[in-house]
Design an enzyme around this catalytic site. Structure first.
Site, mmCIF file in Angstrom:
data_model
loop_
_atom_site.group_PDB
_atom_site.id
_atom_site.type_symbol
_atom_site.label_atom_id
_atom_site.label_comp_id
_atom_site.label_asym_id
_atom_site.label_seq_id
_atom_site.Cartn_x
_atom_site.Cartn_y
_atom_site.Cartn_z
ATOM 1 N N GLY A 1 -71.204 -25.293 -28.581
ATOM 2 C CA GLY A 1 -70.532 -24.970 -29.838
ATOM 3 C C GLY A 1 -71.484 -24.695 -30.989
ATOM 4 C CB SER B 1 -73.536 -20.982 -27.101
ATOM 5 O OG SER B 1 -73.294 -22.017 -28.044
ATOM 6 C CD GLU C 1 -66.708 -30.858 -27.499
ATOM 7 O OE1 GLU C 1 -65.540 -30.796 -27.093
ATOM 8 O OE2 GLU C 1 -67.413 -29.851 -27.717
ATOM 9 C CD GLU D 1 -70.532 -27.876 -20.835
ATOM 10 O OE1 GLU D 1 -70.094 -26.721 -20.893
ATOM 11 O OE2 GLU D 1 -69.981 -28.833 -21.407
ATOM 12 C CE LYS E 1 -65.494 -26.917 -26.603
ATOM 13 N NZ LYS E 1 -66.752 -27.248 -27.185
ATOM 14 C CG HIS F 1 -66.968 -31.640 -22.707
ATOM 15 N ND1 HIS F 1 -67.361 -31.737 -24.025
ATOM 16 C CD2 HIS F 1 -67.087 -30.336 -22.367
ATOM 17 C CE1 HIS F 1 -67.699 -30.528 -24.451
ATOM 18 N NE2 HIS F 1 -67.540 -29.665 -23.476
ATOM 19 C CG ASN G 1 -63.554 -27.591 -22.454
ATOM 20 O OD1 ASN G 1 -62.423 -28.073 -22.492
ATOM 21 N ND2 ASN G 1 -64.602 -28.186 -23.017
HETATM 22 C C1 PEP Z 1 -67.892 -26.488 -23.720
HETATM 23 O O1 PEP Z 1 -67.008 -26.896 -24.448
HETATM 24 O O2 PEP Z 1 -68.013 -26.967 -22.596
HETATM 25 C C2 PEP Z 1 -68.772 -25.431 -24.208
HETATM 26 C C3 PEP Z 1 -69.743 -25.026 -23.435
HETATM 27 O O3 PEP Z 1 -68.497 -24.923 -25.452
HETATM 28 P P1 PEP Z 1 -69.129 -23.575 -26.096
HETATM 29 O O4 PEP Z 1 -69.053 -22.522 -25.033
HETATM 30 O O5 PEP Z 1 -68.276 -23.289 -27.258
HETATM 31 O O6 PEP Z 1 -70.540 -23.894 -26.447
#
Ligand code: PEP
Length: 262
Positions: free
Chosen positions: A181, A221, A105, A175, A20, A103, A18
């Protein structure tokens, strides 16, 4: 236990990046070209979900490779007065195969709700796109010990009116919002506990056969160091990768971590 581990070997393992709001079209081309040779022998489905303006370039760059391209959102209406939005037909026509929906975000910064996640999911599925539907609890919700209530509610609402046939094109990304992040990964045990619970919810809604077939990813992460441990868990069938998907070697190394005999 109702949900055993046998299904894992039959499910599609999917590692999706992803991106972003990162990478211009020319940078996207370069990154896809860097990733492609590193993942050409992948034992899993490899997907890069990229910003709208990168889609056409990414699709062209991924042609003749095993990389599939996804969008990061879509609107539910076929067309009309929705300034700034993109329809599923627009995505389909240029060759997009996957779309990330809900997501955290989007939920946190853009007012996405389970109702709009559901509308977008249904539109994506009706258009023949594969929907990566994101669910996950906030830190506060985990601390209040209501993770399962939150997840059960999201699964039920986000997939409301999605048929058992359409479910075949749904991927669930678990998630935990506190892990995205932040560098804080859920432990493999925490990830497995919730991914298994998601399958239990799907079993309640769609029956065991359908539930056993759904790919459930972990995201938060995930990187080259922790991927293998997470991906070996019986109900963790892949990953949605943010930060690490922007560095070809790191992303390829997560893809490589799916290469084990289960
Ligand atoms: C994501 O954006 O879905 C995500 C899991 O980000 P990160 O791996 O940076 O935590």
């Amino acid at each position: 236990m109702l949900i055993d581990s046998i299904g894992k070997s039959f499910r599609k393992t999917i590692i999706a990046g992803n991106w972003k709001m990162n990478k211009t079209p020319s940078e996207a081309k370069a990154l896809i070209e860097e990733i492609a040779p590193l993942v050409k022998d992948a034992k899993c489905e490899v997907v890069c979900c990229v910003p709208y303006v990168d889609l056409a370039t990414a699709i062209e760059a991924a042609k003749d490779t095993n990389i599939k391209i996804g969008a990061e959102n879509c609107h539910w209406a076929e067309s009309g007065a929705f300034t700034g939005e993109i329809s599923t037909a627009m995505l389909k026509e240029i060759g997009v195969e996957y779309v990330v929906i809900g997501h955290s975000e989007r939920r946190q910064y853009f007012g996405e709700t389970d109702e709009t996640v559901n509308k977008r999911t249904k539109a994506a599925l009706a258009a023949g796109l594969k929907a990566i539907v994101c669910v996950g609890e906030l830190l506060w919700e985990r601390e209040c010990n209501i993770t399962k209530e939150v997840i059960a509610r999201q699964i039920k609402l986000d997939l409301w009116d999605v048929s058992v046939e359409e479910l075949k094109n749904v991927v669930i990304a678990y998630e935990p919002v506190w892990a995205i992040g932040t560098g804080k990964t859920a432990t493999a045990e925490q990830a497995e506990e919730v991914c298994e619970f998601i399958r239990v919810c799907l079993n309640g809604l769609y029956g065991l056969e359908a539930a056993q077939g759904v790919t459930i990813q972990y995201g938060g992460s995930m990187n080259e160091n922790n991927a293998a441990e997470l991906l070996m868990k019986p109900n963790v069938d892949g990953g949605l990768i943010g930060g690490a998907s922007l560095v070809a070697e790191k992303f390829a190394s997560v893809v490589g971590a799916t290469d084990f005999d289960y």
